[in-house]
Design a protein around this motif. Structure first.
Motif, PDB file in Angstrom:
ATOM      1  N   MET A 175       2.366 -12.138   2.344  1.00 14.47           N
ATOM      2  CA  MET A 175       2.194 -11.353   1.102  1.00 14.47           C
ATOM      3  C   MET A 175       1.899 -12.282  -0.073  1.00 14.47           C
ATOM      4  N   LYS A 176       2.406 -13.529  -0.004  1.00 15.01           N
ATOM      5  CA  LYS A 176       2.119 -14.473  -1.089  1.00 15.01           C
ATOM      6  C   LYS A 176       0.663 -14.938  -1.032  1.00 15.01           C
ATOM      7  N   VAL A 177       0.147 -15.115   0.199  1.00 18.36           N
ATOM      8  CA  VAL A 177      -1.252 -15.513   0.368  1.00 18.36           C
ATOM      9  C   VAL A 177      -2.168 -14.441  -0.222  1.00 18.36           C
ATOM     10  N   TYR A 178      -1.801 -13.165  -0.045  1.00 16.99           N
ATOM     11  CA  TYR A 178      -2.643 -12.064  -0.530  1.00 16.99           C
ATOM     12  C   TYR A 178      -2.207 -11.570  -1.912  1.00 16.99           C
ATOM     13  N   GLU A 179      -1.517 -12.429  -2.645  1.00 22.07           N
ATOM     14  CA  GLU A 179      -1.213 -12.229  -4.062  1.00 22.07           C
ATOM     15  C   GLU A 179      -0.531 -10.901  -4.374  1.00 22.07           C
ATOM     16  N   ALA A 180       0.525 -10.632  -3.616  1.00 21.11           N
ATOM     17  CA  ALA A 180       1.301  -9.419  -3.871  1.00 21.11           C
ATOM     18  C   ALA A 180       1.887  -9.441  -5.276  1.00 21.11           C
ATOM     19  N   HIS A 181       2.001  -8.237  -5.861  1.00 21.39           N
ATOM     20  CA  HIS A 181       2.589  -8.097  -7.204  1.00 21.39           C
ATOM     21  C   HIS A 181       4.091  -7.838  -7.157  1.00 21.39           C
ATOM     22  N   ALA A 182       4.543  -7.153  -6.103  1.00 22.43           N
ATOM     23  CA  ALA A 182       5.949  -6.747  -6.035  1.00 22.43           C
ATOM     24  C   ALA A 182       6.347  -6.549  -4.583  1.00 22.43           C
ATOM     25  N   CYS A 183       7.640  -6.691  -4.330  1.00 24.33           N
ATOM     26  CA  CYS A 183       8.131  -6.499  -2.962  1.00 24.33           C
ATOM     27  C   CYS A 183       9.603  -6.131  -2.982  1.00 24.33           C
ATOM     28  N   THR A 184      10.016  -5.374  -1.962  1.00 21.67           N
ATOM     29  CA  THR A 184      11.424  -5.159  -1.680  1.00 21.67           C
ATOM     30  C   THR A 184      11.536  -4.887  -0.186  1.00 21.67           C
ATOM     31  N   ASP A 185      12.749  -4.982   0.370  1.00 25.41           N
ATOM     32  CA  ASP A 185      12.892  -4.619   1.780  1.00 25.41           C
ATOM     33  C   ASP A 185      13.579  -3.251   1.892  1.00 25.41           C
ATOM     34  N   ILE A 186      13.270  -2.549   2.972  1.00 27.88           N
ATOM     35  CA  ILE A 186      13.794  -1.190   3.147  1.00 27.88           C
ATOM     36  C   ILE A 186      15.093  -1.272   3.936  1.00 27.88           C
TER      37      ILE A 186
END
Ligand code: CO
Ligand code: CO
Ligand code: CO
Length: 307
Positions: A175-186
């Protein structure tokens, strides 16, 4: 840098220009009978909160509650061995821990990781126009409920366990390689609860395409038969006032979206032109159940629309 205000997965504390600490703790009671497997699940679940922040876990400490006078210590050893196997896989050093005597078994980890202070991901960065990617199927709470009722197939339990012991490390790196803006785990609040935390923290609205959300097929079947954990009902009660469900969405799918997950996947918000490429990269790396499940839209912040 990240505190308790936005209900994020872990706290972040800056040490230098290059390094920030990522800290989290998680423990719970057994959801499977096999002690080694339970240890693996609990460790993968605890490590996940560091991965959700885009961090690299480095050290961990065991948290243990165990009825040492009534159960053989071999069970405890197996739990700890299971946990250690996941720490080794994650290249995390076990540096200590604490145990107490308790009527009920509990196990988990306090995890410390690091992250570049300019590259961490929170649940507060989702932007209008983003697409949402989920990296594991939903339904672990429902299958665990069926297992307790002795109504789960071996195949279903096997799939659930495989999902829960899978580290979110690959998903976190990609997700860092594809420049994610936000994340959380479910995890315990289910897809809807954790998506809402992101929608609130990011001040945006989300649309979830119910037909695109990955689900364990057996979980769907069990939910249709009413095998729904209490946690799913409390999640629904607590969150449903922020959720709008379209008229064509099957009720059983909504149950699955409220199902509390253990060691669930990452929910990643990233620029729409990168979402399909992330999904392809994830699948290539073995994260086969990754799907684009919705998008971030303009609208009243902190709301979810299910279509
Ligand atoms: Co979390
Ligand atoms: Co947590
Ligand atoms: Co001490």
């Amino acid at each position: 840098m990240v505190g308790i205000e936005t209900s994020d997965d872990a706290g972040i504390y800056q040490l230098t220009d290059e390094i920030a600490l990522v800290q989290t703790v998680d423990f719970f009671t057994p959801i499977v009978d096999d002690p080694f497997t339970f240890g693996q699940i609990a460790a993968a679940n605890a490590l996940s909160d560091v991965y959700a922040m885009g961090g690299t876990p480095l050290t961990a400490m065991n948290l243990v509650a165990f009825p040492i006078h009534t159960l053989p210590s071999t069970i405890l050893n197996e739990i700890l061995r299971g946990g250690l196997s996941k720490m080794q896989e994650a290249q995390v050093a076990l540096v200590g821990g604490h145990s107490i005597e308790d009527k009920e078994i509990k196990y988990g980890l306090a995890v410390t990781g690091i992250v570049n202070p300019r590259q961490y991901l929170t649940n507060a960065g989702a932007k209008v126009g983003d697409q949402l990617v989920l990296t594991k199927p939903l339904g672990t709470g429902i299958i665990a409920t069926a297992l307790k009722a002795e109504m789960a197939s071996m195949e279903a339990v096997h799939k659930m366990v495989e999902g829960m012991i899978t580290l979110n490390r690959k998903a976190s790196e990609l997700m860092k390689v594809y420049e994610a803006h936000a994340c959380t785990d479910i995890t315990g609040f289910g897809l809807i609860g954790h998506a809402l935390e992101m929608a609130k923290a990011s001040q945006i609205q989300m649309v979830i395409q119910s037909q695109n959300v990955p689900i364990f097929p057996e979980a769907l079947e069990y939910a249709k038969n009413g095998l729904i954990p209490g946690g799913a009902y409390s999640n629904r009660k607590y969150f449903s006032c922020h959720v709008e469900v379209g008229p064509r969405v099957p009720e059983v799918l909504v149950d699955l979206f409220y199902d509390p997950q253990t060691s669930g996947g990452l929910l990643i918000s990233l620029p729409s032109e990168k979402a399909q490429r992330l999904v392809e990269a994830l699948r290539k790396e073995g994260v086969f159940q990754s799907f684009i499940i919705g998008e971030v839209v303009e609208g009243p912040p902190g709301r979810i629309q299910i279509l």
